[in-house]
Design an enzyme around this catalytic site. Structure first.
Site, PDB file in Angstrom:
ATOM      1  N   VAL A 284       0.835  -1.204   0.000  1.00  0.00           N
ATOM      2  CA  VAL A 284       0.000   0.000   0.000  1.00  0.00           C
ATOM      3  C   VAL A 284       0.868   1.252   0.000  1.00  0.00           C
ATOM      4  CG1 VAL A 284      -1.687   1.342   1.311  1.00  0.00           C
ATOM      5  CG2 VAL A 284      -1.957  -1.134   1.088  1.00  0.00           C
ATOM      6  N   ILE A 287       2.183   2.247  -3.455  1.00  0.00           N
ATOM      7  CA  ILE A 287       1.234   2.674  -4.496  1.00  0.00           C
ATOM      8  C   ILE A 287       1.104   4.196  -4.414  1.00  0.00           C
ATOM      9  CG2 ILE A 287      -1.141   2.544  -5.321  1.00  0.00           C
ATOM     10  CD1 ILE A 287       0.407  -0.060  -5.662  1.00  0.00           C
ATOM     11  N   ASP A 331      -7.155  21.194 -42.846  1.00  0.00           N
ATOM     12  CA  ASP A 331      -7.986  21.684 -43.935  1.00  0.00           C
ATOM     13  C   ASP A 331      -7.445  23.055 -44.333  1.00  0.00           C
ATOM     14  OD1 ASP A 331     -10.136  21.849 -45.683  1.00  0.00           O
ATOM     15  OD2 ASP A 331     -11.378  22.895 -44.226  1.00  0.00           O
ATOM     16  N   ASP A 745       2.620  15.222   0.885  1.00  0.00           N
ATOM     17  CA  ASP A 745       3.088  15.289  -0.515  1.00  0.00           C
ATOM     18  C   ASP A 745       2.034  15.820  -1.475  1.00  0.00           C
ATOM     19  OD1 ASP A 745       5.686  14.553  -0.302  1.00  0.00           O
ATOM     20  OD2 ASP A 745       5.484  12.578  -1.240  1.00  0.00           O
TER      21      ASP A 745
END
Length: 918
Positions: A284, A287, A331, A745
């Site tokens: 955990v 991650i 175009d 963080d």
């Protein structure tokens, strides 16, 4: 194709057969029959592709690979006993999903507000009488009336037509209006049948009566929309990259978890259950829970900045895709050019005059050798301006908005002649009072001329004629030179032909002007025919016109080339015009290959792939061919952005990695197919959007470096604990690790997501398709540079506390106040080294001080927040227990506040040595 054969039948059959086939007549349909057909064929509208339900759109924001990983992480956290942690991870997922849904829903609403294409009302013949009906209720067999300025509501066969010209650029990309008559002629290019008109195009001039043979999704407009809707949507490059990153990080996290499980069992002698829960906690911890919300917010900030630069983004991930674009298929009409015919030069046998001022701007002038002229000063110029203005059915109404474009009631070709006359100081209304119009011989596509007959004086008429050079000059046997009329010689013709050819080579379209004075006693104005009126003309000169490039296009093209982005023109216009514009704006060199739609049709895939590697322009292409070009480029490994405004552009817009439609002039089909809509129709806005896209990707990579950096010092304490066999008490708990990941963080990382674009970003080549977010540079910076330095400092902080309390003579504290202070210091050291790291990550090569240390306020708000949060964790009793923290001493705070300074200085030295010196 079967559909083309049906269209051809309606064009070639006699009008009586058309009535029979459609079970209608010149008196139109009855109200009862129209109601029955409406039930059979459906409403006359372009149906949008089946959109996902709001619920499906809502839930897809919670099932990306990264979101699934976070759901699993939260469940693992709960299973390991840290329920608060699991709830926190799930809340991150929920908030991010809601934010993404809200952003995309807001973009969709803005897009829907832009879509407004088909006319609201049409004059139809019902029960033998004129009736104004909703255009959506028009059905096959309905007879309806058209006049200048009308948008055509259905595919129809003309019954009657007078001076009819239709702007079909929305359908075929052709800038020059098509002349329409009741007689069949195949014409050149797509949808050029002279007696057919098409839904979604506009009447430039003239009047007509037509019978509808196709409505709604059965029109050519609708068929192209269907082609667009059948295409499957593919994941954007950023989605693919985030999925790849999720897999990489999952493998890293699980691998570390397995290693920690084995180490806990063999080195610390934990029982399997305890070791397993410990390993789950480490998985955990590894991650990056903040990745998804930071990416989403970074994209959202990019969307907000792009909106200020007139680019409306429909999907968040489209922002980054622009940043890695390698080819833009553009175009021409209305995208690279202004879609406003403009006179550039006037040629008479005596002089060539320059006309200044672009588009429908009335503040220009006519010059000879850079000196302004009024039409009275030169008899030949005077006569030419007179013909151009009076032999003209178009009106130009000044704009009611300051700085706005005048309203054109007629064709762009005739409008530019009116504007030219105004620039010469010609007062059309005043002159018409003096020389009133008596009759008109309307333009038709066979003779390619138009004439008007005016009263010249009490004894004479004057006939003004304009048209294509080749069709006018053959009717002339005299020429006016310096105000005097004489016989037209072969040398005169050759000189005029040479100038006409020179203008054509420059991509300019020329129009010849001539006149004839007829004695009243010799002609009855009411009996003059085309044959008797348009003969023995006096040739006066030429006007040359084109659809000019947008003024800002030159710099936009230059910046694209600097950024190593290739631009390929793909247009429905002629080869000569396409190449002329491309060379003029610097899109290609004069050596570029021009491939027509007919050539493209017969080319093999290999030949096309080879041609696309060089300088190439595509002209006279059909919608499916433009789609083919985009698809082949993608097969060549290019990331393709396709621009356009017409329905003919929609399939290519949908297939492209990024479709960019024009918001002001774009059709609803084009806007529906696109990912980004330019609200100012400005090609230069694409360059600004690409710059933002590159900044977004760069910021995501900066953020990734930053969050991965903290994972190293978070893992180091557990490594020491495991490989010391438990002799070094665990210096940091799992809840403290999550404090960094989800708490301190997060806000600085979000600040990185809004970092200003690097000044050299548009001087670099697009990133390679095989270059991933987690690349060698990120791994070295995060794990081997910033990560190891932060690890050494955080472990140093742990031993710093123990050193003050008698270590190494006293064993390392495993519990109690000293242990609590030591783990708090490890947490504090990681937070304060991350302050330095977030500042260092702001730039890759440029000095932080050169960019401005305080220029990104959001990062500093984040830094202040994380310091305050850490302070709260150390002094609040409930939080102290939950996060295993305690109060710090003044010397500890002094130590922590000093940490960022040397780290920033070290990184500045590294940047100078690696980049500045080089």
């Amino acid at each position: 194709m079967e559909e083309n054969k049906i269209r051809e039948l309606y064009a070639k059959n006699d009008i009586s057969e058309v009535y029979t086939n459609l079970h209608s007549s010149s008196a139109g349909l009855t109200s009862a029959e129209a109601t029955a057909r409406l039930a059979k064929y459906g409403r006359n509208e372009i149906k949008k592709s089946q959109e996902e339900s709001e619920w499906k759109t809502f839930f897809k924001n919670f099932i990306s690979m990264m979101a699934i990983l976070l759901w699993i992480s939260g469940a693992v956290a709960m299973f390991s006993g840290t329920i608060e942690l699991g709830i926190a991870i799930w809340m991150v997922n929920i908030i991010n999903g809601l934010f993404s849904f809200w952003q995309e829903r807001a973009a969709k609403r803005a897009t829907d507000a832009l879509n407004n294409m088909l006319p609201t009302y049409v004059q139809a013949i019902r029960d033998g009488k004129k009736a104004q009906i909703d255009a959506k209720e028009l059905v096959p067999g309905d007879v309806f009336i058209l006049q200048a300025g009308n948008a055509i509501p259905a595919d129809a066969r003309l019954i009657t037509a007078s001076s009819m010209q239709v702007d079909q650029s929305a359908l075929n990309g052709e800038s020059v209006p098509e002349s329409k008559t009741t007689d069949y002629a195949p014409g050149e290019g797509s949808y050029a049948e002279a007696n057919l008109v098409y839904s979604g195009t506009t009447v430039g001039s003239g009047t007509a009566r037509a019978i509808a043979f196709a409505t709604g999704m059965n029109t050519e407009f609708g068929k192209i929309a269907q082609l667009t809707q059948k295409q499957n949507k593919v994941d954007s490059p950023l989605t693919q990259e985030l999925n790849r990153l999720t897999k990489q990080l999952s493998i890293i996290a699980v691998s570390i978890g397995v290693l920690f499980l084995i180490a806990a069992i063999f080195f610390v002698k934990y029982p399997f259950a305890k070791a397993f829960i410990f390993a789950l906690g480490m998985i955990v911890a590894f991650i990056p829970e903040g990745l998804l919300p930071t990416v989403t917010l970074s994209l959202a900030q990019g969307v907000k900045r792009m909106a200020k630069k007139h680019a409306l983004v429909k999907e968040l991930n489209s922002v980054e895709t622009l940043g890695e674009t390698t080819v833009i298929c553009s175009d021409k009409t209305g995208t690279l050019t202004q879609n406003q015919m403009t006179i550039h030069y006037i040629w008479t046998p005596q002089n060539e005059y320059k006309v200044t001022g672009n588009g429908y701007v009335n503040n220009g002038q006519i010059e000879l050798n850079n000196k302004q002229l009024w039409y009275e000063e030169n008899p030949d110029l005077h006569k030419l301006v007179q013909i151009a203005s009076l032999d003209n059915d178009t009106a130009v109404q000044p704009s009611k908005v300051k700085g706005g474009k005048p309203k054109i009631l007629g064709t762009p070709t005739e409008a530019c002649l009116i504007i030219m006359a105004e620039k010469a100081g010609f007062d059309r209304q005043k002159v018409l009072v003096k020389y009133p119009r008596l009759r008109e011989l309307p333009f038709d596509s066979n003779r390619k001329r138009m004439s008007t007959i005016h009263r010249w004086n009490d004894h004479q008429y004057i006939i003004f004629t304009k048209g294509s050079f080749s069709d006018v000059i053959k009717q002339c046997d005299q020429i006016q030179v310096d105000g005097k009329v004489r016989a037209l010689t072969d040398d005169d013709k050759k000189r005029a032909e040479k100038h006409n050819a020179d203008y054509a080579a420059k991509g300019l379209r020329s129009m010849a002007m001539a006149y004839r004075i007829v004695e009243k006693e010799n002609a009855d104005v009411t009996k003059l025919t085309i044959e008797t009126a348009e003969q023995h003309l006096v040739f006066v000169g030429l006007t040359t016109m084109s659809d000019p490039p947008r003024p800002e296009i030159y710099n936009a093209v230059r910046r694209c080339h600097q950024a190593k982005i290739k631009i390929i023109m793909v247009t429905g216009d002629s080869k000569l015009t396409a190449k002329s514009v491309a060379v003029q704006i610097g899109l290609t060199s004069d050596k570029a290959r021009v491939i027509s739609g007919d050539e493209l049709e017969t080319m093999s895939n290999e030949d096309l792939r080879e041609a696309l590697k060089g300088e190439v322009i595509f002209a006279r292409v059909a919608p499916e061919q433009k789609y083919k070009v985009v698809k082949t480029l993608q097969e060549n490994g290019e990331i393709v952005a396709s621009t356009g405004d017409g329905v003919n552009d929609a399939p290519a817009l949908k297939q492209a990695d990024i479709g960019i439609a024009m918001g002001l002039t774009g059709t609803d089909v084009a806007k529906d197919a696109a990912n980004i809509i330019l609200t100012d129709d400005n090609f230069a806005s694409i360059v600004a959007a690409i710059e933002e896209g590159r900044a977004v990707y760069s910021n995501i990579r900066k953020f990734l470096t930053y969050i991965l950096t903290s994972n190293v010092p978070e893992a180091f304490p557990s490594i020491l604990f495991l490989f010391s066999g438990g002799l070094i008490p665990l210096p940091m708990t799992v809840m403290q690790i999550l404090t960094v990941d989800l708490g301190t963080d997060m806000l600085p990382a979000l600040g990185l997501g809004g970092e200003a674009v690097d000044p050299d970003v548009m001087k670099q080549a697009p990133r390679k398709h095989n270059e991933h977010l987690l690349n060698r540079s990120v791994i070295i910076k995060a794990f081997l540079w910033y990560g190891l330095i932060s690890s050494a400092i955080s472990i140093g902080a742990y031993f710093f506390v123990n050193l003050q309390n008698g270590w190494p003579h006293v064993p390392l504290a495993a519990d109690g106040p000293v242990y609590m202070r030591a783990t708090t210091m490890v947490l504090g050291a990681i937070i304060f080294t991350q302050i330095a790291n977030v500042l260092n990550c702001r730039t890759n090569k440029v000095s932080l001080f050169k960019k401005g240390i305080f220029s990104n306020r959001n990062i500093w708000y984040g830094i202040i927040f994380e310091i305050l949060l850490f302070l709260a964790l150390t002094v609040t009793p409930g939080l102290q227990q939950l996060f295993n923290t305690t109060r710090l001493l003044p010397v500890d705070w002094l130590f922590l506040f000093c940490l960022p300074i040397p780290l920033v200085i070290i990184d500045e030295i590294k940047k100078w040595l690696l980049y500045h010196k080089k």
